[in-house]
Design a protein around this motif. Structure first.
Motif, PDB file in Angstrom:
ATOM      1  N   ALA A  70     -34.361   2.821  15.637  1.00 44.67           N
ATOM      2  CA  ALA A  70     -33.653   3.202  16.767  1.00 44.67           C
ATOM      3  C   ALA A  70     -33.885   4.869  16.561  1.00 44.67           C
ATOM      4  O   ALA A  70     -33.788   5.670  17.896  1.00 44.67           O
ATOM      5  CB  ALA A  70     -31.755   3.661  15.333  1.00 44.67           C
ATOM      6  N   ILE A  71     -34.338   5.652  15.594  1.00 40.60           N
ATOM      7  CA  ILE A  71     -34.965   7.115  16.129  1.00 40.60           C
ATOM      8  C   ILE A  71     -36.101   6.733  16.703  1.00 40.60           C
ATOM      9  O   ILE A  71     -36.276   7.603  17.570  1.00 40.60           O
ATOM     10  CB  ILE A  71     -35.083   7.396  14.677  1.00 40.60           C
ATOM     11  CG1 ILE A  71     -33.871   7.395  13.929  1.00 40.60           C
ATOM     12  CG2 ILE A  71     -36.187   9.135  14.806  1.00 40.60           C
ATOM     13  CD1 ILE A  71     -34.021   8.261  12.435  1.00 40.60           C
ATOM     14  N   ALA A  72     -37.118   6.255  16.521  1.00 32.93           N
ATOM     15  CA  ALA A  72     -38.247   5.746  17.644  1.00 32.93           C
ATOM     16  C   ALA A  72     -37.635   5.690  18.592  1.00 32.93           C
ATOM     17  O   ALA A  72     -38.461   6.326  19.521  1.00 32.93           O
ATOM     18  CB  ALA A  72     -38.898   4.743  17.328  1.00 32.93           C
ATOM     19  N   TYR A  73     -37.353   5.546  19.478  1.00 31.98           N
ATOM     20  CA  TYR A  73     -36.269   5.228  20.320  1.00 31.98           C
ATOM     21  C   TYR A  73     -35.455   6.198  21.153  1.00 31.98           C
ATOM     22  O   TYR A  73     -34.748   6.737  21.991  1.00 31.98           O
ATOM     23  CB  TYR A  73     -34.811   4.172  20.199  1.00 31.98           C
ATOM     24  CG  TYR A  73     -35.406   3.124  20.662  1.00 31.98           C
ATOM     25  CD1 TYR A  73     -36.809   2.361  22.058  1.00 31.98           C
ATOM     26  CD2 TYR A  73     -35.497   1.952  19.655  1.00 31.98           C
ATOM     27  CE1 TYR A  73     -37.142   0.876  21.762  1.00 31.98           C
ATOM     28  CE2 TYR A  73     -36.471   0.493  19.351  1.00 31.98           C
ATOM     29  CZ  TYR A  73     -37.044  -0.329  20.474  1.00 31.98           C
ATOM     30  OH  TYR A  73     -37.411  -0.740  20.392  1.00 31.98           O
ATOM     31  N   GLY A  74     -35.565   7.528  20.728  1.00 30.03           N
ATOM     32  CA  GLY A  74     -34.711   8.928  20.392  1.00 30.03           C
ATOM     33  C   GLY A  74     -33.715   8.957  20.366  1.00 30.03           C
ATOM     34  O   GLY A  74     -33.266  10.104  20.847  1.00 30.03           O
ATOM     35  N   ILE A  75     -32.952   8.212  19.710  1.00 29.31           N
ATOM     36  CA  ILE A  75     -31.505   8.330  19.366  1.00 29.31           C
ATOM     37  C   ILE A  75     -31.379   9.633  17.418  1.00 29.31           C
ATOM     38  O   ILE A  75     -31.927   8.860  16.571  1.00 29.31           O
ATOM     39  CB  ILE A  75     -30.569   7.077  19.055  1.00 29.31           C
ATOM     40  CG1 ILE A  75     -30.839   5.907  20.331  1.00 29.31           C
ATOM     41  CG2 ILE A  75     -29.335   7.122  18.422  1.00 29.31           C
ATOM     42  CD1 ILE A  75     -30.720   4.893  20.252  1.00 29.31           C
ATOM     43  N   PRO A  76     -31.138  10.307  17.867  1.00 30.22           N
ATOM     44  CA  PRO A  76     -30.826  11.203  16.765  1.00 30.22           C
ATOM     45  C   PRO A  76     -29.812  10.132  15.769  1.00 30.22           C
ATOM     46  O   PRO A  76     -28.971   9.590  15.637  1.00 30.22           O
ATOM     47  CB  PRO A  76     -29.767  12.824  17.548  1.00 30.22           C
ATOM     48  CG  PRO A  76     -30.122  13.077  18.603  1.00 30.22           C
ATOM     49  CD  PRO A  76     -30.174  11.017  19.086  1.00 30.22           C
ATOM     50  N   LEU A  77     -30.506  10.563  14.685  1.00 27.05           N
ATOM     51  CA  LEU A  77     -29.883   9.804  13.199  1.00 27.05           C
ATOM     52  C   LEU A  77     -27.830  10.352  13.244  1.00 27.05           C
ATOM     53  O   LEU A  77     -27.594   9.146  13.076  1.00 27.05           O
ATOM     54  CB  LEU A  77     -30.137  10.467  11.713  1.00 27.05           C
ATOM     55  CG  LEU A  77     -29.452   9.268  11.066  1.00 27.05           C
ATOM     56  CD1 LEU A  77     -29.885   8.202  10.915  1.00 27.05           C
ATOM     57  CD2 LEU A  77     -30.696   9.997   9.922  1.00 27.05           C
ATOM     58  N   PRO A  78     -27.307  11.386  13.301  1.00 25.80           N
ATOM     59  CA  PRO A  78     -25.962  11.652  13.599  1.00 25.80           C
ATOM     60  C   PRO A  78     -25.741  10.626  14.509  1.00 25.80           C
ATOM     61  O   PRO A  78     -24.163  10.321  14.505  1.00 25.80           O
ATOM     62  CB  PRO A  78     -25.754  12.494  13.720  1.00 25.80           C
ATOM     63  CG  PRO A  78     -26.802  13.653  13.110  1.00 25.80           C
ATOM     64  CD  PRO A  78     -28.371  12.693  13.657  1.00 25.80           C
TER      65      PRO A  78
END
Length: 478
Positions: A70-78
């Motif tokens: 998910a982070i690889a798609y540019g979504i910040p973890l929080p």
């Protein structure tokens, strides 16, 4: 036919001895099971703890992989949506995990899921994550998968890195601070509790089987050894006093049967020799014409017969071996099978099943002696049929009532046989056999979790054995 009685102390000694055999067997087996259980718990605790820690590592890495995608798609973890439900689902599918949590880069708890019995609650999880803040993140996978011991929990702390799967989000991979951490905790003490629960289940099942086998062994010992040897002991005591008036009952040609046959041969031989001696002396006295010689022969005959005693005057009579213990094995197995069938339905069937058992007991008690064999086999077949119907999807109520009726019928049949064969005695042994069968069924039901299908399936074995043991209870053995 003769009936003889031994001293009360002799019977009490025999009763204590025969009660002690099953008790000693059960005690020794229970101690052995306890020792093996404790040893198994000690050996398996570390291995199962390591296996659970390995599972926790696999779950942590799987969650880590999904979050890094998910982070690889540019979504910040929080800002990743649905993380809480995702963690709850993973924790629900792995109830042996204590908790599953996700913290941010600053160590603040973002989402968490706690399993019941995991040794921690939501407040404890919050405090635990705060206590882990500031710990250095290992750079190698092997170091990362080393669990942290905190508050009785083994915790896997796996970093969620930015740029592991793509260069978006800042790149850098391992060299940069992680975006957060996945925390998975397991409780080692929970392994011991789980092993203890499983050992308790195994112990209940083993105790049920041991109780059944111990009582069955005691019944077979009483029927095969105690009764004939007790009769032989009483007959030998009479022989010591010079009374040779009893021939013991016939037995199969086993070792005990050969022993009784040898005693009967001795008694018969003594009577035969006395009769031949008296007849020969009468012939000699009649053939002698000299009065003095005839008087001497008569005096010799009388002195010899006096020396032999009065125990050889009357012809020996055969004592019938009642074999009242033969029915106990049939009653024991029938009670166990019937109880399992009743418990296979539900405990609510206990009242109707007891009423059916009472009706069956009355019907079994009044069966004519000539029909006992057929009636016993039919009662065992009724138990088998009820179990088969229940296994094939039949309703529990008819099967439970049929089991209670057939079990009561077998008990009444056994009671009438014991009272007839033992001349009013032997009821205590029968009641003990019936009680042992019922208690064994209850223990087995508790061990299998009151599972109706398992109880119905296991009732087939004692019912089939009861059908095989129905033969000796019909014809009195002499």
């Amino acid at each position: 036919m003769t009936t003889r009685s031994a001293s009360p102390s002799l019977y009490r000694g025999h009763r204590l001895f025969m009660v002690g055999i099953p008790a000693v067997i059960l005690l020794a087996a229970a101690l052995a099971m306890a020792g093996v259980g404790l040893l198994g718990t000690w050996l398996a605790q570390d291995q199962l703890g390591e296996a659970r820690a390995a599972k926790a590592a696999a779950v942590a890495e799987a969650v880590q992989h999904d979050l890094e995608r998910a982070i690889a798609y540019g979504i910040p973890l929080p800002r990743i949506e649905g993380v809480g439900a995702y963690l709850q689902g993973v924790a629900g599918r792995n109830p042996d995990l204590g908790f599953l949590a996700l913290t941010g880069g600053d160590g603040v708890l973002l989402q968490g899921a706690v399993n019941a019995g995991g040794g921690i609650d939501a407040a404890g999880l919050q405090a635990l994550t705060a206590g882990l803040h500031g710990l250095a993140t290992p750079e190698t996978r092997a170091a990362t998968l080393q669990p942290i011991d905190r508050d009785g929990l083994l915790i896997l702390r796996v970093p969620v890195r930015i740029g592991r799967l793509s260069s978006e989000g800042g790149g850098g991979g391992v060299g940069q601070p992680p975006a957060g951490h996945v925390l998975v905790g397991v409780q080692p003490q929970q392994v011991r509790g789980q092993i203890a629960e499983e050992l308790a289940t195994v112990a209940l099942g083993g105790l049920a089987v041991l109780l059944l086998l111990a009582e069955l062994a005691g019944v077979l010992v009483r029927a095969s050894f105690r009764a004939p040897l007790r009769s032989l002991a009483v007959a030998m005591a009479e022989a010591v006093d010079g009374r040779f008036a009893t021939l013991l009952g016939r037995r199969p040609r086993d070792q005990v049967g050969r022993l009784l046959f040898a005693f009967n041969a001795v008694v018969f031989g003594l009577h035969d020799r006395r009769q031949r001696f008296a007849a020969h002396a009468d012939e000699v006295r009649a053939a002698v014409f000299d009065p003095e010689v005839a008087s001497a022969v008569e005096n010799t005959r009388l002195s010899a017969l006096t020396a032999l005693g009065s125990g050889l005057e009357a012809a020996p009579r055969r004592e019938i071996d009642s074999r009242s213990d033969d029915v106990l094995a049939f009653a024991l197995l029938s009670a166990a099978a019937a109880s399992m069938l009743v418990l296979a339905g539900s405990l609510s069937l206990a009242g109707p099943a007891m009423a059916a058992a009472l009706v069956g007991a009355i019907a079994g008690y009044v069966v004519p002696p000539g029909w006992r064999r057929v009636a016993a086999v039919l009662s065992a077949l009724a138990l088998l049929s009820a179990a088969a119907v229940l296994l094939l999807g039949g309703t529990a109520l008819p099967a439970g009532l049929a089991g209670g009726l057939a079990g009561g019928f077998a008990a009444g049949l056994a009671l009438s046989y014991v009272r007839r064969q033992a001349a009013g005695g032997g009821q205590f042994s029968l009641l003990r056999a019936l009680a042992s069968g019922i208690v064994a069924a209850l223990l087995w039901a508790a061990a299998v979790g009151w599972d109706g299908g398992m109880l119905a399936a296991t009732s087939l074995l004692p019912a089939a054995l009861a059908a095989l043991l129905a033969r000796p209870i019909v014809v009195p053995r002499s």
